[in-house]
Design a protein around this motif. Structure first.
Motif, PDB file in Angstrom:
ATOM      1  N   LYS A  65       0.784  -1.193  -0.091  1.00 49.63           N
ATOM      2  CA  LYS A  65      -0.258   0.026  -0.092  1.00 49.63           C
ATOM      3  C   LYS A  65       0.915   1.048   0.052  1.00 49.63           C
ATOM      4  O   LYS A  65       1.803   1.437   0.639  1.00 49.63           O
ATOM      5  CB  LYS A  65      -0.851  -0.051   1.253  1.00 49.63           C
ATOM      6  CG  LYS A  65      -1.884  -1.111   1.111  1.00 49.63           C
ATOM      7  CD  LYS A  65      -3.152  -1.067   2.411  1.00 49.63           C
ATOM      8  CE  LYS A  65      -4.214  -1.747   2.223  1.00 49.63           C
ATOM      9  NZ  LYS A  65      -5.074  -1.748   3.388  1.00 49.63           N
ATOM     10  N   THR A  66       0.358   2.167  -0.558  1.00 42.71           N
ATOM     11  CA  THR A  66       1.187   3.585  -0.871  1.00 42.71           C
ATOM     12  C   THR A  66       0.746   4.607   0.709  1.00 42.71           C
ATOM     13  O   THR A  66      -0.450   4.449   0.836  1.00 42.71           O
ATOM     14  CB  THR A  66       0.932   4.182  -2.046  1.00 42.71           C
ATOM     15  OG1 THR A  66       1.345   3.603  -3.171  1.00 42.71           O
ATOM     16  CG2 THR A  66       1.474   5.721  -2.375  1.00 42.71           C
ATOM     17  N   VAL A  67       1.774   5.072   1.228  1.00 41.51           N
ATOM     18  CA  VAL A  67       1.479   5.821   2.151  1.00 41.51           C
ATOM     19  C   VAL A  67       1.585   7.488   1.749  1.00 41.51           C
ATOM     20  O   VAL A  67       2.648   7.823   0.990  1.00 41.51           O
ATOM     21  CB  VAL A  67       2.404   5.653   3.300  1.00 41.51           C
ATOM     22  CG1 VAL A  67       1.948   6.429   4.435  1.00 41.51           C
ATOM     23  CG2 VAL A  67       2.207   4.087   3.698  1.00 41.51           C
ATOM     24  N   LYS A  68       0.731   8.241   2.109  1.00 43.69           N
ATOM     25  CA  LYS A  68       0.697   9.516   1.468  1.00 43.69           C
ATOM     26  C   LYS A  68       1.133  10.871   2.581  1.00 43.69           C
ATOM     27  O   LYS A  68       0.869  10.354   3.575  1.00 43.69           O
ATOM     28  CB  LYS A  68      -0.626   9.920   0.952  1.00 43.69           C
ATOM     29  CG  LYS A  68      -0.879   8.843  -0.433  1.00 43.69           C
ATOM     30  CD  LYS A  68      -2.234   9.488  -1.155  1.00 43.69           C
ATOM     31  CE  LYS A  68      -3.508   8.928  -0.189  1.00 43.69           C
ATOM     32  NZ  LYS A  68      -3.703   7.787   0.048  1.00 43.69           N
ATOM     33  N   ASP A  69       1.308  11.998   2.143  1.00 47.94           N
ATOM     34  CA  ASP A  69       1.880  13.034   2.989  1.00 47.94           C
ATOM     35  C   ASP A  69       2.548  12.678   3.861  1.00 47.94           C
ATOM     36  O   ASP A  69       1.942  13.134   5.205  1.00 47.94           O
ATOM     37  CB  ASP A  69       0.530  13.590   3.206  1.00 47.94           C
ATOM     38  CG  ASP A  69      -0.463  14.149   1.758  1.00 47.94           C
ATOM     39  OD1 ASP A  69       0.278  14.614   1.113  1.00 47.94           O
ATOM     40  OD2 ASP A  69      -1.730  13.783   2.052  1.00 47.94           O
ATOM     41  N   SER A 138       1.755  10.761   9.154  1.00 46.48           N
ATOM     42  CA  SER A 138       0.952  10.583   7.896  1.00 46.48           C
ATOM     43  C   SER A 138      -0.624  10.588   8.189  1.00 46.48           C
ATOM     44  O   SER A 138      -1.129  10.000   9.188  1.00 46.48           O
ATOM     45  CB  SER A 138       1.156   9.571   6.960  1.00 46.48           C
ATOM     46  OG  SER A 138       0.489   9.157   6.009  1.00 46.48           O
ATOM     47  N   PRO A 139      -1.364  11.187   7.332  1.00 48.58           N
ATOM     48  CA  PRO A 139      -2.743  11.310   7.671  1.00 48.58           C
ATOM     49  C   PRO A 139      -3.257   9.717   7.545  1.00 48.58           C
ATOM     50  O   PRO A 139      -4.366   9.367   8.029  1.00 48.58           O
ATOM     51  CB  PRO A 139      -3.461  12.068   6.422  1.00 48.58           C
ATOM     52  CG  PRO A 139      -2.633  12.347   5.616  1.00 48.58           C
ATOM     53  CD  PRO A 139      -1.261  12.276   6.594  1.00 48.58           C
ATOM     54  N   ASP A 140      -2.599   8.834   6.632  1.00 50.13           N
ATOM     55  CA  ASP A 140      -2.861   7.492   6.491  1.00 50.13           C
ATOM     56  C   ASP A 140      -2.502   6.786   7.810  1.00 50.13           C
ATOM     57  O   ASP A 140      -1.716   7.018   8.633  1.00 50.13           O
ATOM     58  CB  ASP A 140      -2.017   6.953   5.230  1.00 50.13           C
ATOM     59  CG  ASP A 140      -2.513   7.415   4.043  1.00 50.13           C
ATOM     60  OD1 ASP A 140      -3.627   8.037   3.912  1.00 50.13           O
ATOM     61  OD2 ASP A 140      -1.574   7.301   2.917  1.00 50.13           O
ATOM     62  N   ASN A 141      -3.332   5.688   8.049  1.00 57.25           N
ATOM     63  CA  ASN A 141      -3.096   4.929   9.226  1.00 57.25           C
ATOM     64  C   ASN A 141      -1.976   3.869   8.782  1.00 57.25           C
ATOM     65  O   ASN A 141      -2.271   3.062   7.796  1.00 57.25           O
ATOM     66  CB  ASN A 141      -4.259   4.260   9.457  1.00 57.25           C
ATOM     67  CG  ASN A 141      -4.261   3.426  10.679  1.00 57.25           C
ATOM     68  OD1 ASN A 141      -3.236   3.612  11.732  1.00 57.25           O
ATOM     69  ND2 ASN A 141      -5.337   2.365  11.167  1.00 57.25           N
ATOM     70  N   PHE A 142      -1.027   3.879   9.666  1.00 57.22           N
ATOM     71  CA  PHE A 142       0.197   3.139   9.105  1.00 57.22           C
ATOM     72  C   PHE A 142       0.767   2.599  10.151  1.00 57.22           C
ATOM     73  O   PHE A 142       0.759   3.289  11.307  1.00 57.22           O
ATOM     74  CB  PHE A 142       1.329   3.916   8.010  1.00 57.22           C
ATOM     75  CG  PHE A 142       2.247   4.778   8.841  1.00 57.22           C
ATOM     76  CD1 PHE A 142       3.200   4.647   9.332  1.00 57.22           C
ATOM     77  CD2 PHE A 142       1.564   6.195   8.982  1.00 57.22           C
ATOM     78  CE1 PHE A 142       4.142   5.590   9.857  1.00 57.22           C
ATOM     79  CE2 PHE A 142       2.308   6.972   9.758  1.00 57.22           C
ATOM     80  CZ  PHE A 142       3.553   6.922  10.071  1.00 57.22           C
ATOM     81  N   LYS A 143       1.637   1.571  10.177  1.00 57.29           N
ATOM     82  CA  LYS A 143       2.657   0.977  11.390  1.00 57.29           C
ATOM     83  C   LYS A 143       3.974   1.343  10.805  1.00 57.29           C
ATOM     84  O   LYS A 143       4.487   1.065   9.773  1.00 57.29           O
ATOM     85  CB  LYS A 143       2.432  -0.423  11.282  1.00 57.29           C
ATOM     86  CG  LYS A 143       3.011  -1.093  12.427  1.00 57.29           C
ATOM     87  CD  LYS A 143       2.966  -2.696  12.487  1.00 57.29           C
ATOM     88  CE  LYS A 143       3.831  -3.304  13.831  1.00 57.29           C
ATOM     89  NZ  LYS A 143       3.583  -4.508  13.849  1.00 57.29           N
ATOM     90  N   LEU A 144       4.889   1.797  12.076  1.00 55.31           N
ATOM     91  CA  LEU A 144       6.068   2.232  11.880  1.00 55.31           C
ATOM     92  C   LEU A 144       7.090   1.159  12.613  1.00 55.31           C
ATOM     93  O   LEU A 144       6.798   0.939  13.678  1.00 55.31           O
ATOM     94  CB  LEU A 144       6.455   3.589  12.385  1.00 55.31           C
ATOM     95  CG  LEU A 144       8.091   4.260  12.486  1.00 55.31           C
ATOM     96  CD1 LEU A 144       8.299   4.358  10.952  1.00 55.31           C
ATOM     97  CD2 LEU A 144       7.957   5.667  13.032  1.00 55.31           C
ATOM     98  N   ILE A 145       7.960   0.577  11.701  1.00 53.42           N
ATOM     99  CA  ILE A 145       8.898  -0.239  12.221  1.00 53.42           C
ATOM    100  C   ILE A 145      10.314   0.167  12.001  1.00 53.42           C
ATOM    101  O   ILE A 145      10.704   0.809  10.851  1.00 53.42           O
ATOM    102  CB  ILE A 145       8.619  -1.880  11.527  1.00 53.42           C
ATOM    103  CG1 ILE A 145       8.783  -1.530  10.038  1.00 53.42           C
ATOM    104  CG2 ILE A 145       7.141  -2.284  12.035  1.00 53.42           C
ATOM    105  CD1 ILE A 145       8.454  -3.052   9.447  1.00 53.42           C
ATOM    106  N   GLU A 146      11.219  -0.047  12.873  1.00 54.33           N
ATOM    107  CA  GLU A 146      12.496   0.116  12.721  1.00 54.33           C
ATOM    108  C   GLU A 146      13.097  -1.157  12.245  1.00 54.33           C
ATOM    109  O   GLU A 146      12.886  -2.305  12.080  1.00 54.33           O
ATOM    110  CB  GLU A 146      13.118   0.225  14.217  1.00 54.33           C
ATOM    111  CG  GLU A 146      14.459   0.759  14.239  1.00 54.33           C
ATOM    112  CD  GLU A 146      15.437   1.233  15.624  1.00 54.33           C
ATOM    113  OE1 GLU A 146      16.305   1.676  15.812  1.00 54.33           O
ATOM    114  OE2 GLU A 146      14.345   0.872  16.632  1.00 54.33           O
ATOM    115  N   GLU A 147      14.357  -0.730  11.379  1.00 52.21           N
ATOM    116  CA  GLU A 147      15.001  -1.788  10.662  1.00 52.21           C
ATOM    117  C   GLU A 147      15.720  -3.028  11.555  1.00 52.21           C
ATOM    118  O   GLU A 147      15.961  -2.695  12.592  1.00 52.21           O
ATOM    119  CB  GLU A 147      16.243  -1.366   9.856  1.00 52.21           C
ATOM    120  CG  GLU A 147      17.209  -2.173   9.342  1.00 52.21           C
ATOM    121  CD  GLU A 147      16.665  -2.324   7.793  1.00 52.21           C
ATOM    122  OE1 GLU A 147      16.901  -3.383   7.478  1.00 52.21           O
ATOM    123  OE2 GLU A 147      16.110  -1.327   7.264  1.00 52.21           O
ATOM    124  N   GLY A 148      15.224  -4.066  11.405  1.00 53.04           N
ATOM    125  CA  GLY A 148      15.636  -5.257  12.037  1.00 53.04           C
ATOM    126  C   GLY A 148      14.690  -5.836  13.089  1.00 53.04           C
ATOM    127  O   GLY A 148      14.571  -6.883  13.479  1.00 53.04           O
TER     128      GLY A 148
END
Length: 307
Positions: A65-69, A138-148
């Motif tokens: 999925k694309t994450v915007k703004d 981002s206004p999109d609902n996303f999950k942020l993960i760190e490398e590893g």
């Protein structure tokens, strides 16, 4: 009766497949897209009575999925933070804003496998953090993960039991053979980008961030040619300052590379009309590596620095 039974079984299987397909579709609709980031910690160095460090921060989209703004904020409390250059996939739009201890990057969107890598330069009088704080919005609902970080632990747990020890050994050997070469290139490029950012040569810093195959030795003629073609003559000194900062920053450098950089510092100081300073640098070059110095003198003897 057998036909009726077969029809019933077929109908049941069809219904089951339809329900499962609908459930899977609904599941993937609800799955959050992911943004992944990594930060390479800096090792502070002393330069001009200040602590200087560089961090490489990369953010990417590993999901379909694309994450915007997207807005990425990097903050170095108690230190100044500058943009040392950005590397992205071809054609990506972005905007970078500097404000004392905050570096803000705005990205209109990140598609699958898109990435942005930025080198942040931290400066402080007495100390600097080993890495800046990072926030991603981002206004999109996303999950942020760190490398590893393991986004899907079940999959990786299963895979870890399948991977053969021989494969892991092969990977370890491959890494051992390539790490020294790659880290050397990375270190030289990072140090050059730090020096360029410190003296205010943003385009030069950008070049070093965007190029993976960088060595100290051949940077002298490149920077000298840029100095010669500089339209604003009041900026010529920055190119000589850049090479001088590189000599100070580099933790290890061959005598051949050192002599080459010193030689081209001399030529840039001659472009400025400072012949006394140019002679000092020529003497330093000869002392660093006489063979390299003589070779450069022979090559450039027909060219006047001011031509």
């Amino acid at each position: 009766m057998e036909n009726i039974g077969s029809i019933a079984i077929t109908a049941f299987i069809t219904l089951l497949v339809t329900v499962l397909a609908g459930a899977l579709l609904e599941y993937f609709k609800r799955v959050k897209p992911k943004l992944k980031y990594s930060i390479k910690e800096s090792i502070p160095i002393d330069l001009d009575d200040k602590k200087i460090g560089a961090n490489i921060i990369e953010i990417s989209n590993p999901s379909a999925k694309t994450v915007k703004d997207i807005v990425v904020k990097l903050r170095a409390r108690g230190s100044e933070i500058k943009n040392g250059g950005v590397k992205t996939v071809t054609g990506m739009d972005y905007e970078v804003t500097e404000s004392e201890d905050i570096l803000e990057i705005k990205i209109p969107f990140l598609k699958f496998k898109d990435y942005l890598s930025i080198t942040s330069i931290l400066e402080g009088k007495y100390s600097i953090p080993n890495k800046p704080e990072i926030t991603v919005r981002s206004p999109d609902n996303f999950k942020l993960i760190e490398e590893g970080e393991r986004a899907d632990k079940g999959y990786f747990s299963m895979a870890s039991g399948i991977v053969a020890p021989a494969l892991m050994a092969a990977v370890a050997v491959s890494l051992a053979l390539t790490t020294n070469i790659m880290s050397s290139r990375s270190e030289q490029g990072t140090n050059l980008s730090i020096a360029a950012a410190v003296v205010g040569l943003r385009e030069v810093a950008q070049y070093y961030v965007s190029n993976d195959k960088i060595y100290y030795y051949n940077q002298g003629p490149f920077i000298y040619s840029m100095a010669k073609s500089e339209i604003d003559k009041t900026k010529i000194h920055k190119y000589g300052d850049f090479l001088e900062k590189t000599l100070k920053i580099a933790p290890r450098m061959t005598s051949q590379s050192e002599a080459a950089l010193q030689f081209f510092i001399a030529r840039i100081r001659s472009l400025e009309g400072n012949d006394s300073l140019a002679n000092d640098w020529l003497n330093k070059s000869e002392k660093s590596n006489k063979d390299e110095y003589n070779q450069l003198v022979e090559y450039f003897k027909s060219e006047s620095p001011n031509n």
